[in-house]
Design a protein around this motif. Structure first.
Motif, short mmCIF file in Angstrom:
data_model
loop_
_atom_site.label_atom_id
_atom_site.label_comp_id
_atom_site.label_asym_id
_atom_site.label_seq_id
_atom_site.Cartn_x
_atom_site.Cartn_y
_atom_site.Cartn_z
N MET A 221 76.36 27.66 110.23
CA MET A 221 77.45 27.73 109.25
C MET A 221 76.89 27.36 107.88
SD MET A 221 80.06 28.48 111.28
CE MET A 221 81.60 28.08 110.40
N GLU A 222 77.65 27.70 106.83
CA GLU A 222 77.24 27.35 105.47
C GLU A 222 78.34 26.55 104.79
OE1 GLU A 222 75.87 30.56 103.09
OE2 GLU A 222 74.35 31.22 104.55
N VAL A 223 77.91 25.65 103.90
CA VAL A 223 78.87 24.88 103.09
C VAL A 223 79.32 25.77 101.94
CG1 VAL A 223 79.19 22.83 101.67
CG2 VAL A 223 77.78 22.70 103.73
N GLU A 224 80.60 26.02 101.87
CA GLU A 224 81.15 26.92 100.86
C GLU A 224 81.03 26.31 99.47
OE1 GLU A 224 85.28 29.47 100.23
OE2 GLU A 224 85.29 27.62 101.41
N PRO A 225 80.37 27.02 98.52
CA PRO A 225 80.29 26.50 97.14
C PRO A 225 81.68 26.26 96.57
CG PRO A 225 78.80 28.37 97.46
CD PRO A 225 79.68 28.30 98.68
N GLY A 226 81.87 25.10 95.98
CA GLY A 226 83.17 24.77 95.42
C GLY A 226 84.19 24.33 96.45
N GLY A 227 83.78 24.26 97.70
CA GLY A 227 84.69 23.87 98.76
C GLY A 227 84.84 22.36 98.86
N PRO A 228 85.71 21.90 99.74
CA PRO A 228 86.02 20.47 99.84
C PRO A 228 84.91 19.63 100.47
CG PRO A 228 87.21 21.72 101.52
CD PRO A 228 86.57 22.73 100.61
N LEU A 229 83.89 20.25 101.06
CA LEU A 229 82.84 19.47 101.73
C LEU A 229 81.66 19.14 100.83
CD1 LEU A 229 82.64 21.12 105.28
CD2 LEU A 229 84.08 19.24 104.49
N VAL A 230 81.59 19.78 99.66
CA VAL A 230 80.46 19.55 98.77
C VAL A 230 80.43 18.09 98.33
CG1 VAL A 230 79.39 20.17 96.57
CG2 VAL A 230 80.45 21.95 98.00
N ALA A 280 82.26 27.17 121.35
CA ALA A 280 82.66 26.00 120.56
C ALA A 280 82.72 26.30 119.07
CB ALA A 280 81.69 24.86 120.82
N ALA A 281 82.36 27.54 118.68
CA ALA A 281 82.38 27.88 117.25
C ALA A 281 83.78 27.79 116.66
CB ALA A 281 81.82 29.29 117.05
N VAL A 282 84.80 27.93 117.49
CA VAL A 282 86.19 27.85 117.02
C VAL A 282 86.44 26.51 116.34
CG1 VAL A 282 88.61 27.89 117.73
CG2 VAL A 282 86.96 29.43 118.82
N GLU A 283 85.83 25.46 116.89
CA GLU A 283 86.00 24.12 116.34
C GLU A 283 85.48 24.05 114.91
OE1 GLU A 283 85.03 19.47 117.63
OE2 GLU A 283 84.07 21.14 118.66
N LEU A 284 84.36 24.74 114.64
CA LEU A 284 83.78 24.72 113.29
C LEU A 284 84.59 25.56 112.32
CD1 LEU A 284 79.96 25.07 114.10
CD2 LEU A 284 81.19 23.02 113.41
N GLN A 285 85.12 26.68 112.80
CA GLN A 285 85.87 27.57 111.93
C GLN A 285 87.16 26.95 111.43
OE1 GLN A 285 86.23 31.08 114.36
NE2 GLN A 285 84.06 31.62 114.16
N VAL A 291 81.81 28.12 106.31
CA VAL A 291 81.94 29.56 106.55
C VAL A 291 80.75 30.00 107.39
CG1 VAL A 291 83.22 30.01 104.43
CG2 VAL A 291 80.71 30.10 104.39
N PRO A 292 80.92 31.05 108.21
CA PRO A 292 79.79 31.52 109.02
C PRO A 292 78.61 31.94 108.14
CG PRO A 292 81.85 32.46 109.80
CD PRO A 292 82.16 31.78 108.51
N SER A 293 77.42 31.63 108.58
CA SER A 293 76.21 32.00 107.84
C SER A 293 76.00 33.51 107.91
CB SER A 293 74.99 31.29 108.40
OG SER A 293 73.82 31.73 107.77
N LEU A 294 75.66 34.10 106.76
CA LEU A 294 75.44 35.54 106.70
C LEU A 294 73.96 35.90 106.73
CD1 LEU A 294 78.08 36.43 103.93
CD2 LEU A 294 78.34 36.53 106.43
N HIS A 295 73.09 34.88 106.83
CA HIS A 295 71.66 35.15 106.90
C HIS A 295 71.32 35.85 108.22
CE1 HIS A 295 71.89 32.07 103.80
NE2 HIS A 295 70.69 32.45 103.40
#
Length: 589
Positions: A221-230, A280-285, A291-295
């Motif tokens: 997963m990736e940390v969304e820029p500008g998101g609440p986790l930064v 278990a990915a549902v828990e992360l979503q 957000v899911p990693s696009l790499h």
């Protein structure tokens, strides 16, 4: 039977199931039995401690230092690289593998030979497209067969010879005396492994195949820029105590943060790698800001200097055996995260944190670089091999380490020095020349084996001094009908069966005084029985637990318990028939 003999016999009988059926180390079982016999007055302190001054024990200890020097200088890696090569046929591959391994094992302990060979064979088999399981068990068996060629080949040979010299100083053997039987035994065993044994193995999937697709056991997963986790910590973001997942590493700006701590602050665009199942990915979503990693490529397929991917085979002595990975705080103790577990050639599915570890489980670990050297000699792991970014060993002093070992062999062979003195001199030379550091020498000493040997001497002495050995010898003679050949057969069978259940050193040392008392009562030479004990103690082919190298390849090869019976059963019979035929020819009754 005297009361002391009853006590000694009862304690010795109790020792074998304790070693075979419990997780208590054989050294602790035997030392506990020794303390009990000493407390009850069956033996005095002199007999109890006699094993700690035995020449065979010290020879084994000094040889561990010599072997550590060859390992640390890359001496075995050089040979592996030279002899494996690119054979054109599977038969040629088996020849290139088994014959050099058997030759090496004649002069080095089997375990340090098999340890570097195992990961090399796994990668070599992939290049050659030969199933690894058809090579790894024969690798272990070839090392066992090679150990029968010389007295240096196994610690058991040295220890039994030490017992012989203490009892009969004029019967001391030369380094290559047992080669008269050892070479034919090894030749018969290798022919069997080269042409028959590998065909008896059913198709298996090795551990490396089970780990080859990281997307089956990791989620990114990736940390969304500008998101609440930064700028939140891992703990604050709720990523520390997920139910079926745990955060393994963070890829950030071309670098990696491995074995992530709870106080690590998240940055915009961080790529988070979680170990767990895709379900278990549902828990992360459901976590805002992820957000899911696009790499395209998995982070685990990249090389980073800050982390290592490591395969580790769990030992039966590991403190986490029987515990759940999450409950045992594996990550906290070792500084390594478990990415996946392979058992019996298959990756263990389901919630990784709930998996209870078992002996010979293969763990895929993500760890920092120091992990490998720190835990390579740990009793918790039978084998540790690096999967990515493997550093090439420094070979500049490998020739010197090998030269010192060959010098030790020469001094012992030509009688210039005793085996113990030659090994002692060799250990000193590798330390002085820098082939082995003092720290590496200490780590190379297998204290469990040394304590097991020393304590076994005490139990053997208890059987002899209490009179139990003489009584058991009388029973053995009665069963054999006074026939020296039947006594030889019974000796071999008894030791061979015991060595499959407990450590070979303990089996040989405890049985030794009974066998010697039998030979003396019969009025025949003890030599054929001494040699039979050596060969029987090494004939450990029926189970993965009978010999450490068998257990080392058990998990990586994806074997089942019955595979050892299928391949090792006939090999055991061939070795026994060859040894029992030849021993009386060279050492008459």
């Amino acid at each position: 039977m005297p009361f002391d003999a009853w006590i000694a016999l009862s304690v010795v009988i109790a020792v074998f199931p304790l070693m075979a059926l419990t997780r208590i180390g054989p050294d602790m079982v035997l030392l506990g039995a020794l303390v009990l016999l000493l407390t009850l007055g069956v033996i005095d302190s002199g007999d109890a401690l006699a094993g700690f001054s035995n020449s065979g024990l010290f020879t084994v200890a000094f040889l561990y230092v010599l072997v550590a020097s060859i390992r640390d200088t890359g001496g075995i890696d050089l040979i592996i690289r030279f002899v494996l090569g690119r054979p054109r046929t599977p038969g040629g591959a088996r020849v290139r593998l088994l014959i050099p391994v058997a030759a090496l094992s004649g002069f080095l302990n089997n375990t340090p030979v098999v340890a570097p060979y195992t990961p090399a064979v796994l990668s070599w088999s992939r290049r050659l497209r030969i199933p690894a399981h058809r090579l790894l068990m024969p690798l272990s068996f070839a090392s066992i067969l090679g150990g029968t060629i010389t007295l240096f080949g196994t610690s058991t040979n040295l220890v039994v010879h030490g017992l012989l010299v203490e009892r009969y100083p004029d019967l001391a053997m030369g380094l290559f005396d047992i080669a008269l039987v050892g070479i034919p035994v090894a030749a018969v065993g290798l022919i069997y492994l080269l042409f028959i044994g590998h065909r008896l193995l059913p198709q298996r999937r090795d551990a490396t195949q089970a780990f080859e697709n990281p997307r089956e056991y990791t989620i990114e997963m990736e940390v969304e820029p500008g998101g609440p986790l930064v700028e939140k910590t891992v703990e604050e973001a709720g990523l520390r105590h997920l139910q079926e997942l745990f955060l393994v590493e963070i890829e950030r700006g071309g670098n990696i943060v491995s074995v992530v701590g709870p106080g690590e602050r998240l940055k915009a665009g961080d790529r988070l790698v979680f170990a767990g199942t895709s379900a278990a990915a549902v828990e992360l979503q459901q976590i805002r800001g992820l957000v899911p990693s696009l790499h395209g490529d998995s982070s685990l397929e990249k090389d980073f200097k800050e982390r290592r991917l490591v395969e580790a085979v769990v030992s039966d002595q590991c403190q986490f055996v029987g515990q759940r990975i999450r409950d045992g705080h594996f990550r906290t103790l070792y500084g390594a995260a478990v990415l996946a577990v392979c058992r019996g050639g298959e990756r263990v599915a389901g919630n990784l944190g709930q998996v209870r570890l078992q002996p010979s489980d293969v763990l895929l670990l993500e760890a920092r670089p120091p992990f490998i050297e720190r835990h390579r000699q740990s009793r918790d792991f039978l084998l540790i091999s690096q999967l990515n970014g493997a550093a090439r060993p420094v070979h500049e002093k490998a020739w010197l380490a090998w030269s010192i070992l060959l010098g030790v062999v020469g001094l012992a062979t030509f009688g210039v020095m005793s085996m113990m003195n030659a090994a002692m001199l060799g250990a000193l030379l590798v330390l002085v020349t820098g082939c082995c550091s003092v720290g590496a020498a200490k780590r190379g000493l297998d204290t469990q084996v040394l304590l097991t040997i020393a304590a076994s001497f005490g139990l053997g002495a208890a059987l002899e001094s209490s009179g139990a050995a003489g009584i058991l010898a009388g029973m053995a003679l009665e069963l054999a009908g006074g026939n020296p050949w039947l006594l030889l057969l019974g000796t071999y069978v008894l030791v061979a069966l015991l060595t499959e259940l407990v450590t070979n050193n303990a089996a040989a040392v405890i049985v030794f005084p009974v066998v010697m008392a039998s030979a003396e009562s019969l009025g025949v030479s003890p030599m054929p029985y001494v040699v039979a004990v050596m060969f029987a103690a090494s004939a450990s082919f029926l189970t993965p637990i009978g010999y450490q190298t068998n257990l080392m390849v058990y998990g990586p090869g994806g074997y089942r318990f019955g595979d050892y019976l299928r391949v090792g059963g006939l090999l055991n019979l061939l070795v026994a028939a060859t040894a029992l035929t030849l021993i009386p020819l060279f050492w008459g009754f």
